[in-house]
Design an enzyme around this catalytic site. Sequence first.
Site, PDB file in Angstrom:
ATOM      1  N   SER A  61      -5.709   2.919  -5.809  1.00 30.93           N
ATOM      2  CA  SER A  61      -6.438   4.078  -5.303  1.00 30.93           C
ATOM      3  C   SER A  61      -6.634   5.123  -6.028  1.00 30.93           C
ATOM      4  CB  SER A  61      -5.605   4.452  -4.074  1.00 30.93           C
ATOM      5  OG  SER A  61      -4.374   4.949  -4.263  1.00 30.93           O
ATOM      6  N   LYS A  83     -11.361   8.373  -3.203  1.00 33.68           N
ATOM      7  CA  LYS A  83     -11.901   9.421  -2.343  1.00 33.68           C
ATOM      8  C   LYS A  83     -13.394  10.096  -2.436  1.00 33.68           C
ATOM      9  CE  LYS A  83      -7.568  10.770  -0.551  1.00 33.68           C
ATOM     10  NZ  LYS A  83      -7.611  10.650   0.816  1.00 33.68           N
TER      11      LYS A  83
END
Length: 310
Positions: free
Chosen positions: A291, A47
């Site tokens: 992720s 992110k």
Amino acid sequence: MTPPLVGAADIRAAAERIRPAVHRTPLLGGDGFWLKPEHRQRTGSFKARGAFNAVARLTADHVLAQSSGNHGRAVAYAAARHGLRATVVLPDTAPVLKVDAVHALGARVVVVPPALRESTTAELAARTGATVIGSADLDVIAGHGTVGAEIVADLPDVRTVLVPVCNGGLLAGVAAAVKAVSPATRVVGVEPALAGDAAESLRLGTLVRWPVEQTYRTIADGLRAPVLGEPAWRHIRVLVDDIVTVDEDSIVAAQEFLSARFGVLAEPSGAVATAAYLTGQSLGATVAVVSGGNVAATVPAGERVSVEHG
């Protein structure tokens, strides 16, 4: 007029813009299976790439985000790097680890029930004038596209790239980057079966929203978004080859596999792509994106008093 999709030039510009603030993560593995270890990224997840790219392009002095945790942490990080104020709306189910990490970066935290995240964010934006950084905005997608660009640069012969799906910003960015260089490479989204709105959307060809009561059943707390972001959806329906789902046991097994084989401590959301590989949902040389590694704490944010409640 429909806005254009993120292209290779946008992703190259994002790569230059975010270079001082993120890590270029190397591929791990071999023998047909590699990891893209974004759990090693600044703030513990991919992110940081999209958030930093989006914030770097703003002239605002106050940014606002709603998040399950990792996007909010990344926006807080980017805001701190640019000397901006940040407010982050989190659900009361958010792991304490993620809530505390947002706080530590100097952001104001507002905790609400999951179903009120979007409305609370809209109300705060209207009241404060803060600029909302959505997790599937175009600048965020371009930043996330650097994940895909790095994969095809490091492994030009990759056949399948497996990507976790929440709001779809990561999947959209990776697909845009990979398809620009290697159109034959399959880009496949992966999400929990208990939060399978994206898979249903792609199958039906129209955006589908699931109730939060359904999506919040999965242990993958970072993948509980009830619907894909519209900008991400425009990319996904054109560029993504498939979206598959994995069950909860497969997610846990993938976490155990990542730890045993690679020494990787992945959060459940970060393990879903590997779960798809382990259950045979890829072809040829495969890269699975890990992720995030912000492993959930056991006490939800709603049971803590150190945050402001909306």
